[in-house]
Design a protein around this motif. Structure first.
Motif, PDB file in Angstrom:
ATOM      1  N   LEU A 544      -0.447   9.070  16.425  1.00 59.36           N
ATOM      2  CA  LEU A 544      -1.198   9.652  15.311  1.00 59.36           C
ATOM      3  C   LEU A 544      -2.358   8.747  14.909  1.00 59.36           C
ATOM      4  O   LEU A 544      -2.264   7.521  14.952  1.00 59.36           O
ATOM      5  N   ALA A 545      -3.447   9.366  14.491  1.00 57.35           N
ATOM      6  CA  ALA A 545      -4.575   8.639  13.911  1.00 57.35           C
ATOM      7  C   ALA A 545      -4.573   8.891  12.409  1.00 57.35           C
ATOM      8  O   ALA A 545      -4.361  10.023  11.964  1.00 57.35           O
ATOM      9  N   TYR A 546      -4.807   7.839  11.631  1.00 52.95           N
ATOM     10  CA  TYR A 546      -4.834   7.952  10.174  1.00 52.95           C
ATOM     11  C   TYR A 546      -6.198   7.541   9.635  1.00 52.95           C
ATOM     12  O   TYR A 546      -6.690   6.448   9.957  1.00 52.95           O
ATOM     13  N   LEU A 547      -6.801   8.412   8.837  1.00 52.06           N
ATOM     14  CA  LEU A 547      -7.903   8.007   7.971  1.00 52.06           C
ATOM     15  C   LEU A 547      -7.276   7.802   6.605  1.00 52.06           C
ATOM     16  O   LEU A 547      -6.894   8.753   5.929  1.00 52.06           O
ATOM     17  N   PHE A 548      -7.146   6.549   6.201  1.00 52.38           N
ATOM     18  CA  PHE A 548      -6.332   6.172   5.054  1.00 52.38           C
ATOM     19  C   PHE A 548      -7.250   5.792   3.896  1.00 52.38           C
ATOM     20  O   PHE A 548      -7.860   4.728   3.890  1.00 52.38           O
ATOM     21  N   ILE A 549      -7.366   6.703   2.917  1.00 51.10           N
ATOM     22  CA  ILE A 549      -8.212   6.481   1.747  1.00 51.10           C
ATOM     23  C   ILE A 549      -7.364   5.808   0.676  1.00 51.10           C
ATOM     24  O   ILE A 549      -6.333   6.348   0.266  1.00 51.10           O
ATOM     25  N   THR A 550      -7.784   4.641   0.229  1.00 52.47           N
ATOM     26  CA  THR A 550      -6.941   3.893  -0.700  1.00 52.47           C
ATOM     27  C   THR A 550      -7.752   2.883  -1.483  1.00 52.47           C
ATOM     28  O   THR A 550      -8.882   2.546  -1.115  1.00 52.47           O
ATOM     29  N   HIS A 551      -7.170   2.420  -2.586  1.00 51.55           N
ATOM     30  CA  HIS A 551      -7.730   1.275  -3.295  1.00 51.55           C
ATOM     31  C   HIS A 551      -6.791   0.077  -3.220  1.00 51.55           C
ATOM     32  O   HIS A 551      -7.086  -0.977  -3.779  1.00 51.55           O
ATOM     33  N   ASN A 552      -5.660   0.218  -2.534  1.00 49.61           N
ATOM     34  CA  ASN A 552      -4.666  -0.850  -2.432  1.00 49.61           C
ATOM     35  C   ASN A 552      -4.974  -1.705  -1.207  1.00 49.61           C
ATOM     36  O   ASN A 552      -4.632  -1.352  -0.075  1.00 49.61           O
ATOM     37  N   LEU A 553      -5.624  -2.839  -1.420  1.00 49.12           N
ATOM     38  CA  LEU A 553      -6.029  -3.680  -0.301  1.00 49.12           C
ATOM     39  C   LEU A 553      -4.846  -4.393   0.344  1.00 49.12           C
ATOM     40  O   LEU A 553      -4.931  -4.810   1.499  1.00 49.12           O
ATOM     41  N   GLY A 554      -3.732  -4.525  -0.365  1.00 52.28           N
ATOM     42  CA  GLY A 554      -2.530  -5.063   0.251  1.00 52.28           C
ATOM     43  C   GLY A 554      -1.999  -4.129   1.325  1.00 52.28           C
ATOM     44  O   GLY A 554      -1.599  -4.567   2.410  1.00 52.28           O
ATOM     45  N   VAL A 555      -2.007  -2.831   1.035  1.00 46.06           N
ATOM     46  CA  VAL A 555      -1.598  -1.834   2.024  1.00 46.06           C
ATOM     47  C   VAL A 555      -2.576  -1.823   3.193  1.00 46.06           C
ATOM     48  O   VAL A 555      -2.175  -1.716   4.356  1.00 46.06           O
ATOM     49  N   VAL A 556      -3.869  -1.948   2.896  1.00 45.72           N
ATOM     50  CA  VAL A 556      -4.879  -1.960   3.960  1.00 45.72           C
ATOM     51  C   VAL A 556      -4.622  -3.107   4.926  1.00 45.72           C
ATOM     52  O   VAL A 556      -4.647  -2.935   6.153  1.00 45.72           O
ATOM     53  N   SER A 557      -4.360  -4.300   4.404  1.00 47.30           N
ATOM     54  CA  SER A 557      -4.170  -5.465   5.271  1.00 47.30           C
ATOM     55  C   SER A 557      -2.932  -5.323   6.144  1.00 47.30           C
ATOM     56  O   SER A 557      -2.894  -5.850   7.261  1.00 47.30           O
ATOM     57  N   TRP A 558      -1.922  -4.581   5.669  1.00 49.12           N
ATOM     58  CA  TRP A 558      -0.688  -4.421   6.445  1.00 49.12           C
ATOM     59  C   TRP A 558      -0.773  -3.270   7.434  1.00 49.12           C
ATOM     60  O   TRP A 558      -0.286  -3.361   8.555  1.00 49.12           O
ATOM     61  N   LEU A 559      -1.412  -2.166   7.030  1.00 49.12           N
ATOM     62  CA  LEU A 559      -1.343  -0.926   7.811  1.00 49.12           C
ATOM     63  C   LEU A 559      -2.527  -0.709   8.744  1.00 49.12           C
ATOM     64  O   LEU A 559      -2.370  -0.226   9.861  1.00 49.12           O
ATOM     65  N   ALA A 560      -3.737  -1.037   8.288  1.00 50.95           N
ATOM     66  CA  ALA A 560      -4.940  -0.581   8.978  1.00 50.95           C
ATOM     67  C   ALA A 560      -5.320  -1.477  10.146  1.00 50.95           C
ATOM     68  O   ALA A 560      -5.063  -2.681  10.156  1.00 50.95           O
ATOM     69  N   HIS A 561      -5.959  -0.860  11.140  1.00 49.92           N
ATOM     70  CA  HIS A 561      -6.582  -1.605  12.226  1.00 49.92           C
ATOM     71  C   HIS A 561      -8.039  -1.917  11.891  1.00 49.92           C
ATOM     72  O   HIS A 561      -8.544  -2.991  12.221  1.00 49.92           O
ATOM     73  N   ASP A 562      -8.712  -0.956  11.254  1.00 49.27           N
ATOM     74  CA  ASP A 562     -10.115  -1.111  10.890  1.00 49.27           C
ATOM     75  C   ASP A 562     -10.286  -0.696   9.436  1.00 49.27           C
ATOM     76  O   ASP A 562      -9.466   0.051   8.880  1.00 49.27           O
ATOM     77  N   VAL A 563     -11.369  -1.178   8.827  1.00 45.66           N
ATOM     78  CA  VAL A 563     -11.623  -0.849   7.432  1.00 45.66           C
ATOM     79  C   VAL A 563     -13.106  -0.554   7.264  1.00 45.66           C
ATOM     80  O   VAL A 563     -13.959  -1.182   7.901  1.00 45.66           O
ATOM     81  N   ALA A 564     -13.402   0.440   6.416  1.00 43.10           N
ATOM     82  CA  ALA A 564     -14.778   0.768   6.046  1.00 43.10           C
ATOM     83  C   ALA A 564     -14.864   0.743   4.525  1.00 43.10           C
ATOM     84  O   ALA A 564     -14.050   1.381   3.837  1.00 43.10           O
ATOM     85  N   VAL A 565     -15.819   0.005   4.007  1.00 42.93           N
ATOM     86  CA  VAL A 565     -15.990  -0.154   2.558  1.00 42.93           C
ATOM     87  C   VAL A 565     -17.118   0.771   2.108  1.00 42.93           C
ATOM     88  O   VAL A 565     -18.231   0.703   2.632  1.00 42.93           O
ATOM     89  N   MET A 566     -16.825   1.636   1.143  1.00 36.31           N
ATOM     90  CA  MET A 566     -17.763   2.672   0.719  1.00 36.31           C
ATOM     91  C   MET A 566     -18.256   2.399  -0.691  1.00 36.31           C
ATOM     92  O   MET A 566     -17.478   2.012  -1.578  1.00 36.31           O
ATOM     93  N   TYR A 567     -19.551   2.584  -0.901  1.00 33.58           N
ATOM     94  CA  TYR A 567     -20.137   2.393  -2.229  1.00 33.58           C
ATOM     95  C   TYR A 567     -21.219   3.440  -2.444  1.00 33.58           C
ATOM     96  O   TYR A 567     -22.168   3.542  -1.655  1.00 33.58           O
ATOM     97  N   LEU A 568     -21.065   4.239  -3.492  1.00 37.15           N
ATOM     98  CA  LEU A 568     -22.029   5.292  -3.837  1.00 37.15           C
ATOM     99  C   LEU A 568     -22.424   6.143  -2.641  1.00 37.15           C
ATOM    100  O   LEU A 568     -23.602   6.354  -2.355  1.00 37.15           O
ATOM    101  N   GLY A 569     -21.430   6.630  -1.913  1.00 38.95           N
ATOM    102  CA  GLY A 569     -21.657   7.588  -0.845  1.00 38.95           C
ATOM    103  C   GLY A 569     -22.017   7.013   0.501  1.00 38.95           C
ATOM    104  O   GLY A 569     -22.218   7.768   1.452  1.00 38.95           O
ATOM    105  N   ARG A 570     -22.108   5.666   0.614  1.00 39.99           N
ATOM    106  CA  ARG A 570     -22.497   5.055   1.878  1.00 39.99           C
ATOM    107  C   ARG A 570     -21.526   3.948   2.279  1.00 39.99           C
ATOM    108  O   ARG A 570     -20.924   3.302   1.428  1.00 39.99           O
ATOM    109  N   ILE A 571     -21.412   3.733   3.584  1.00 40.71           N
ATOM    110  CA  ILE A 571     -20.590   2.646   4.103  1.00 40.71           C
ATOM    111  C   ILE A 571     -21.426   1.367   4.056  1.00 40.71           C
ATOM    112  O   ILE A 571     -22.490   1.291   4.673  1.00 40.71           O
TER     113      ILE A 571
END
Length: 660
Positions: A544-571
């Motif tokens: 399975l592929a996951y696009l994981f939208i979250t504000h929990n950076l602890g979960v991001v560090s454990w679960l994600a392979h890659d991360v994209a940081v978004m601000y006002l509609g842009r990466i």
């Protein structure tokens, strides 16, 4: 409060969600009530305010406030107490805000009833309250309705309403659950400052150990309707005593546990409609022995802490015992280069703003403004950023639940942008979404089994009825529920349990891509660990592929392979999670990481370092780099020109004129 007991249902077989709970809160103090969903935390708060659901009643106990027993007041006098002397922030903003009243009307009710304000003075105070909880463009948004706010912003509106009456005691039921880390830090700073200014006490109900570490002076751990441990903050975080408390700490996702399953608690909180003979935690406790199942434990005192556990009286407790290491996950996605399953190119979603009698367009809200990303099968891409930055809109536009204004989305190399509903229907089996608000996304008129089965029937996943029924039972068990729960309705579950149902529904059609919008934000740490472990297991098993939208950076560090940081509609920054979180190049990414609450903070109430000011309105984003009004390193070029992409090596990309 002492000896509080709450019963729900018929006298012959009642549910006992609160069974002999007692604690005290002094002015200016925060008492945190910690525990899993279904342990009785919220029901304790509702009993305190005499807001129990139909069929609920207080069987015994005493709740004294300012010298009066609240349980003996008339309902008319309790209305003066609620909202004025004692206010409550409820867990689910979508169901607590009136959908047909503007925000100004809802805040104005409290201001008029408890403070005698109306007209211009009430509007000015309402605007100040919205600004204090981090709502941008507060003056204009007073006239908006709740549906026009994101989930995090609705939570902030609720906090503003609760604070409008200037209460002496604030009951906060998961007050920052739906908030991103920067707004969470701002709101907690606000609550801490109000406590200091007013001497306001707070009953904080939460599953977030970071929030507890930040805010609480004293802590009570609740399990199956009763308190099992109490103590001051420093002692509790240095040495939790009860096996249940220790399991909560072990379930936190950390970098060190990245390749291994989290220490999730097995089983579920026991049903509270039966008489307990022994320890209520015995069935889930790895250290239980015979007496635990025969006798209820009594309170044991240990240097200012108190705990209900037979391990102490029997001399069996080893406070420093190490948790056994779990076998590492298989993670082939990190070693195998694959073609993208999902390819998003320059995606834009602009919502028109219309005014006047003829409803002419006078502008547009640029919710998503040129997002590009790729995601391969078997990998997880985390999309992080503050509430209102466009994360959820981007996720919905990718799945064509919101019509994109421009850009292209490819699924397995085939374009899906602009397809008709008929053409999209057979493709929906390949991608599903877990929405942020489980209560709003579950049909209240359908039983849980029907909700999970609905997608299978609509998409023709399994024609055999018995096979579908067995799959429903299996899915419920895998997300930490029981097969018998399929006959219940959504309102019969706690917030965390409803989120598990939403995840089971999405998994029912065996999708290849799952867009998860804050899927663990409503879950306590132990259930979060179950869900995260489940997601990793399913990813390894089915790719399975996951696009994981979250504000929990602890979960991001454990679960994600890659991360994209978004601000006002842009990466603004993207790349492998190890590089971005370990060496963030964009000042916004660094600010997000600085605002993360940690359980090892030394002193409660210490201010984090969120970005200054509030998120600008996407209706009128700043010129140049959108982040420059909040950036301590901004220069003239930042104010004039939006930065292009800069490669930092190792796949890390940043949009900043002065990356570090």
């Amino acid at each position: 409060m002492s000896g509080l007991r709450v019963l729900i249902g018929p006298d012959e077989n009642p549910v006992r969600p609160v069974d002999g709970v007692g604690f005290s809160i002094t002015g200016g103090e925060t008492f945190a009530l910690l525990g899993e969903s279904g342990c009785g935390k919220s029901m304790t708060a509702l009993a305190l305010l005499r807001l129990l659901p139909d069929g609920g009643r207080i069987a015994s106990g005493e709740v004294r406030f300012a010298g009066r027993d609240l349980l003996r007041l008339t309902e008319a006098r309790m209305r003066e107490v609620r909202g004025g002397q004692i206010a409550m922030i409820f867990q689910e903003p979508s169901t607590s805000l009136n959908p047909v009243m503007t925000v100004m009307s809802q805040i104005g009710e409290v201001l008029a009833h408890h403070r005698g304000l109306d007209g211009a003075s009430a509007r000015a105070e309402a605007r100040r309250l919205l600004e204090s909880v981090g709502i941008p463009d507060a003056g204009r948004r007073l006239d908006d309705y709740p549906f026009q706010f994101s989930g995090g912003m609705k939570q902030r509106v609720m906090i503003a309403i609760a604070l409008a009456g200037e209460p002496e005691l604030l009951v906060a039921d998961e007050p920052t659950t739906a908030l991103d880390v920067t707004i969470q830090a701002q709101v907690l700073d606000l609550l801490a400052r109000l406590q200091a200014e007013r001497g306001m006490g707070m009953l904080l109900i939460t599953h977030d150990l970071g929030v507890v570490a930040r805010m609480a002076q004293r802590i009570g751990v609740m399990y199956a309707g009763e308190l099992v441990e109490t103590g001051n903050r420093s002692d509790f975080f240095r040495r939790p005593l009860h096996p249940y408390s220790r399991k909560l700490f072990a379930a936190l996702p950390t970098d060190a546990q990245r390749q291994r399953p989290l220490a999730a608690l097995g089983g579920n909180v026991p049903t509270l409609d039966r008489d307990f003979v022994g320890c209520r935690f015995a069935d889930r406790c790895p250290e239980a022995f015979d007496v635990c199942r025969r006798e209820a434990p009594v309170w044991e005192r240990r240097d200012g802490q108190a705990v209900r556990c037979h391990l102490y009286s029997a001399g069996r407790f080893a406070a420093d015992a190490a948790m056994p290491a779990a076998e590492a996950f298989s993670d082939t996605a990190r070693r195998t280069a694959q073609a993208p399953l999902l390819d998003v190119r320059d995606l834009k979603v602009h919502f028109p703003v219309r005014k006047g009698l003829l409803r002419r367009q006078v502008g547009s809200i640029k919710a998503v403004d040129g997002v590009s990303l790729t995601l391969a099968a078997g990998r997880t891409l985390a999309l992080v950023g503050e509430s209102g930055c466009g994360k959820t809109t981007a996720g919905k536009a990718i799945l064509q639940l919101v019509a994109p204004s421009a850009g292209e989305v490819f699924l397995d190399g085939s374009p899906i942008t602009g397809l008709s509903r008929t053409a999209l229907r057979p493709l929906r089996r390949s991608f599903q979404m877990v929405f942020q608000d489980p209560f709003a996304s579950l049909n209240p008129r359908m039983r849980v089994g029907q909700i999970i089965e609905e997608g299978m029937l609509a998409l023709g996943v399994e024609p055999d009825r018995q096979v579908r029924a067995q799959r429903i039972d299996d899915l419920l068990q895998r997300v930490g529920l029981t097969p018998a729960m399929k006959l219940r309705y959504p309102h019969e579950f706690s917030g965390g349990q409803r989120q598990r149902i939403a995840i089971a529904r999405a998994l029912a059609v065996s999708p290849r891509l799952l867009v998860c919008d804050e899927p663990t934000s409503a879950l306590d740490v132990s259930v979060q660990a179950q869900i995260l472990n489940l997601m990793r297991e399913l990813q390894g098993e089915f790719g399975l592929a996951y696009l994981f939208i979250t504000h929990n950076l602890g979960v991001v560090s454990w679960l994600a392979h890659d991360v994209a940081v978004m601000y006002l509609g842009r990466i603004v920054e993207r790349g492998p999670v190890e590089r971005v979180l370990a060496a963030p190049a964009h000042p916004y990414t660094r600010a997000l990481l600085a605002a993360v609450l940690r359980v090892d903070d030394e002193v409660p109430g210490v201010r984090s370092a969120p970005p200054g000011d509030d998120l600008p309105s996407p209706l009128d984003p700043p010129a140049g780099c959108h982040f420059h009004p909040r950036c301590p390193h901004a220069t003239d070029i930042c104010r004039r020109q939006y930065p292009g992409e800069t490669a930092r090596g190792g796949g890390q990309i940043v949009r900043c004129h002065w990356p570090r």
